[in-house]
Design a protein around this motif. Structure first.
Motif, PDB file in Angstrom:
ATOM      1  N   GLY A   1      39.339 -34.237 -54.904  1.00 43.63           N
ATOM      2  CA  GLY A   1      39.951 -35.480 -54.457  1.00 43.63           C
ATOM      3  C   GLY A   1      40.200 -36.442 -55.603  1.00 43.63           C
ATOM      4  N   THR A   2      39.254 -36.504 -56.536  1.00 49.47           N
ATOM      5  CA  THR A   2      39.407 -37.377 -57.698  1.00 49.47           C
ATOM      6  C   THR A   2      40.573 -36.927 -58.564  1.00 49.47           C
ATOM      7  OG1 THR A   2      37.023 -37.823 -57.708  1.00 49.47           O
ATOM      8  CG2 THR A   2      38.234 -38.329 -59.723  1.00 49.47           C
ATOM      9  N   CYS A   3      40.705 -35.614 -58.749  1.00 55.55           N
ATOM     10  CA  CYS A   3      41.807 -35.087 -59.539  1.00 55.55           C
ATOM     11  C   CYS A   3      43.148 -35.377 -58.865  1.00 55.55           C
ATOM     12  CB  CYS A   3      41.635 -33.580 -59.740  1.00 55.55           C
ATOM     13  SG  CYS A   3      42.922 -32.818 -60.748  1.00 55.55           S
ATOM     14  N   ALA A   4      43.227 -35.161 -57.564  1.00 60.02           N
ATOM     15  CA  ALA A   4      44.469 -35.410 -56.833  1.00 60.02           C
ATOM     16  C   ALA A   4      44.876 -36.879 -56.940  1.00 60.02           C
ATOM     17  CB  ALA A   4      44.305 -35.001 -55.372  1.00 60.02           C
ATOM     18  N   ALA A   5      43.903 -37.776 -56.810  1.00 52.90           N
ATOM     19  CA  ALA A   5      44.204 -39.210 -56.904  1.00 52.90           C
ATOM     20  C   ALA A   5      44.688 -39.576 -58.311  1.00 52.90           C
ATOM     21  CB  ALA A   5      42.966 -40.019 -56.546  1.00 52.90           C
ATOM     22  N   SER A   6      44.107 -38.942 -59.346  1.00 53.69           N
ATOM     23  CA  SER A   6      44.528 -39.199 -60.726  1.00 53.69           C
ATOM     24  C   SER A   6      45.968 -38.746 -60.941  1.00 53.69           C
ATOM     25  CB  SER A   6      43.606 -38.473 -61.710  1.00 53.69           C
ATOM     26  OG  SER A   6      42.298 -38.988 -61.662  1.00 53.69           O
ATOM     27  N   LEU A   7      46.319 -37.587 -60.397  1.00 55.01           N
ATOM     28  CA  LEU A   7      47.681 -37.081 -60.536  1.00 55.01           C
ATOM     29  C   LEU A   7      48.679 -37.997 -59.844  1.00 55.01           C
ATOM     30  CD1 LEU A   7      47.064 -33.257 -59.928  1.00 55.01           C
ATOM     31  CD2 LEU A   7      47.436 -34.402 -62.106  1.00 55.01           C
ATOM     32  N   LEU A   8      48.329 -38.472 -58.665  1.00 55.14           N
ATOM     33  CA  LEU A   8      49.215 -39.381 -57.933  1.00 55.14           C
ATOM     34  C   LEU A   8      49.382 -40.701 -58.673  1.00 55.14           C
ATOM     35  CD1 LEU A   8      48.042 -38.781 -54.250  1.00 55.14           C
ATOM     36  CD2 LEU A   8      50.249 -38.152 -55.247  1.00 55.14           C
ATOM     37  N   LEU A   9      48.278 -41.250 -59.168  1.00 52.51           N
ATOM     38  CA  LEU A   9      48.351 -42.518 -59.894  1.00 52.51           C
ATOM     39  C   LEU A   9      49.148 -42.352 -61.180  1.00 52.51           C
ATOM     40  CD1 LEU A   9      47.604 -45.467 -60.270  1.00 52.51           C
ATOM     41  CD2 LEU A   9      45.453 -44.732 -61.303  1.00 52.51           C
TER      42      LEU A   9
ATOM     43  N   SER B   1      39.844 -29.943 -63.794  1.00 55.82           N
ATOM     44  CA  SER B   1      40.363 -31.207 -63.269  1.00 55.82           C
ATOM     45  C   SER B   1      40.373 -32.315 -64.312  1.00 55.82           C
ATOM     46  CB  SER B   1      39.542 -31.648 -62.050  1.00 55.82           C
ATOM     47  OG  SER B   1      38.203 -31.943 -62.409  1.00 55.82           O
ATOM     48  N   ASP B   2      39.405 -32.315 -65.226  1.00 55.08           N
ATOM     49  CA  ASP B   2      39.353 -33.385 -66.226  1.00 55.08           C
ATOM     50  C   ASP B   2      40.571 -33.390 -67.152  1.00 55.08           C
ATOM     51  OD1 ASP B   2      37.112 -34.672 -65.354  1.00 55.08           O
ATOM     52  OD2 ASP B   2      35.727 -33.630 -66.686  1.00 55.08           O
ATOM     53  N   PRO B   3      40.950 -32.243 -67.758  1.00 52.77           N
ATOM     54  CA  PRO B   3      42.159 -32.267 -68.601  1.00 52.77           C
ATOM     55  C   PRO B   3      43.422 -32.609 -67.825  1.00 52.77           C
ATOM     56  CG  PRO B   3      40.830 -30.325 -69.077  1.00 52.77           C
ATOM     57  CD  PRO B   3      40.252 -30.955 -67.850  1.00 52.77           C
ATOM     58  N   LEU B   4      43.536 -32.098 -66.590  1.00 53.06           N
ATOM     59  CA  LEU B   4      44.708 -32.417 -65.776  1.00 53.06           C
ATOM     60  C   LEU B   4      44.771 -33.912 -65.464  1.00 53.06           C
ATOM     61  CD1 LEU B   4      44.743 -29.453 -63.225  1.00 53.06           C
ATOM     62  CD2 LEU B   4      46.438 -29.923 -65.002  1.00 53.06           C
ATOM     63  N   SER B   5      43.630 -34.470 -65.096  1.00 53.41           N
ATOM     64  CA  SER B   5      43.581 -35.891 -64.768  1.00 53.41           C
ATOM     65  C   SER B   5      43.887 -36.755 -65.992  1.00 53.41           C
ATOM     66  CB  SER B   5      42.197 -36.254 -64.214  1.00 53.41           C
ATOM     67  OG  SER B   5      41.941 -35.570 -63.010  1.00 53.41           O
ATOM     68  N   ASP B   6      43.274 -36.393 -67.128  1.00 51.51           N
ATOM     69  CA  ASP B   6      43.520 -37.157 -68.353  1.00 51.51           C
ATOM     70  C   ASP B   6      44.993 -37.129 -68.726  1.00 51.51           C
ATOM     71  OD1 ASP B   6      40.911 -37.936 -68.666  1.00 51.51           O
ATOM     72  OD2 ASP B   6      40.395 -36.366 -70.092  1.00 51.51           O
ATOM     73  N   ALA B   7      45.594 -35.936 -68.671  1.00 51.06           N
ATOM     74  CA  ALA B   7      47.016 -35.808 -69.027  1.00 51.06           C
ATOM     75  C   ALA B   7      47.876 -36.683 -68.120  1.00 51.06           C
ATOM     76  CB  ALA B   7      47.445 -34.350 -68.926  1.00 51.06           C
ATOM     77  N   ALA B   8      47.580 -36.674 -66.827  1.00 51.64           N
ATOM     78  CA  ALA B   8      48.367 -37.476 -65.887  1.00 51.64           C
ATOM     79  C   ALA B   8      48.215 -38.969 -66.140  1.00 51.64           C
ATOM     80  CB  ALA B   8      47.944 -37.140 -64.452  1.00 51.64           C
ATOM     81  N   LEU B   9      47.012 -39.401 -66.509  1.00 50.46           N
ATOM     82  CA  LEU B   9      46.759 -40.830 -66.695  1.00 50.46           C
ATOM     83  C   LEU B   9      47.221 -41.342 -68.057  1.00 50.46           C
ATOM     84  CD1 LEU B   9      43.225 -40.950 -65.055  1.00 50.46           C
ATOM     85  CD2 LEU B   9      45.356 -41.826 -64.090  1.00 50.46           C
ATOM     86  N   TYR B  10      47.320 -40.453 -69.043  1.00 49.97           N
ATOM     87  CA  TYR B  10      47.819 -40.869 -70.356  1.00 49.97           C
ATOM     88  C   TYR B  10      49.348 -40.797 -70.425  1.00 49.97           C
ATOM     89  CZ  TYR B  10      42.973 -39.691 -71.723  1.00 49.97           C
ATOM     90  OH  TYR B  10      41.601 -39.574 -71.810  1.00 49.97           O
TER      91      TYR B  10
ATOM     92  N   PHE C   1      39.967 -45.820 -63.851  1.00 51.94           N
ATOM     93  CA  PHE C   1      39.106 -45.160 -64.825  1.00 51.94           C
ATOM     94  C   PHE C   1      37.632 -45.418 -64.510  1.00 51.94           C
ATOM     95  CE2 PHE C   1      42.601 -44.701 -68.079  1.00 51.94           C
ATOM     96  CZ  PHE C   1      42.463 -43.323 -68.210  1.00 51.94           C
ATOM     97  N   LEU C   2      37.311 -46.649 -64.125  1.00 57.74           N
ATOM     98  CA  LEU C   2      35.926 -46.974 -63.785  1.00 57.74           C
ATOM     99  C   LEU C   2      35.489 -46.213 -62.539  1.00 57.74           C
ATOM    100  CD1 LEU C   2      33.396 -48.630 -64.369  1.00 57.74           C
ATOM    101  CD2 LEU C   2      34.375 -50.481 -62.991  1.00 57.74           C
TER     102      LEU C   2
END
Length: 209
Positions: free
Chosen positions: A36-44, A98-107, A67-68
């Motif tokens: 769920g956290t990864c999905a939310a990061s990708l959407l954001l 999920s961490d690399p995917l989330s980071d890539a989406a948020l950067y 991020f917090l």
């Protein structure tokens, strides 16, 4: 050894333990929190990319808040796995993917700011992912995951959160933003070197991280 904000993780987890118990009581699993956290990061990340492209930088205010919250959720899924008997091989895969995917989406939204550009942002994303791979390889070698600094996941969250805050409150992007992003490159390279070097030391001495 250069330290990272990761060293504060035990104190952070202690504050979040009641929340982990509450989520466990609701029937949520560690894997559900991770996914769920990864999905939310990708959407954001996708939403912020659109906002950056259209010049609506006020939406970057969501970045430090997420991020917090993401750090809290990442700590909670680890506690659910370890302290409530939910550890699994699938969970390990989900956590590391999920961490690399989330980071890539948020950067990535920073690539849509002309002051930064695609090449520099993609370079930072690649180096950030390489640093996480270097950390995982420590575990593969049997001596524990490496989380050495100076630019680990928590440190990057602080930097990008602050950048998002500045952009969100109306600070105009300019050369300063490119300088900050460029400075991340040597720091990430140093992080990769440190994780490999201390991983080799751990292997030679038979000690974990």
């Amino acid at each position: 050894m250069l330290m990272s904000l990761y060293a504060l993780k035990p104190r952070f987890q202690a504050l979040l333990r009641p929340a982990a118990r509450a989520l466990y009581g609701l029937g949520l699993s560690a894997n559900q929190v991770t996914a769920g956290t990864c999905a939310a990061s990708l959407l954001l990340g996708g939403g912020l990319a659109l906002a950056a492209h259209s010049g609506q930088r006020q939406w970057f205010l969501l970045l430090p808040l997420w991020f917090l919250l993401r750090m809290a959720l990442n700590a909670i899924d680890g506690m659910l796995a370890r302290e409530f008997g939910q550890a699994s091989t699938l969970g390990a895969y989900l956590n590391e993917l999920s961490d690399p995917l989330s980071d890539a989406a948020l950067y990535l939204p920073f690539a849509f700011l002309p002051e930064v550009g695609t090449a520099l942002t993609v370079g930072v994303i690649c180096l950030a992912n390489a640093s996480e791979m270097a950390g995982v390889l420590g575990a593969v070698s049997g001596h524990g995951r490496r989380n050495d600094g100076p630019m680990g996941k928590s440190d990057r969250a602080l930097v990008f959160g602050l950048l998002g805050l500045l952009l969100g409150v109306g600070v105009a992007p300019g050369a300063w933003l490119s300088v900050v992003m460029a400075l991340l490159v040597p720091l990430l390279l140093m992080t990769i070197v440190n994780r490999v070097r201390y991983g080799l030391v751990a292997e030679s001495t038979g000690k974990g991280s």
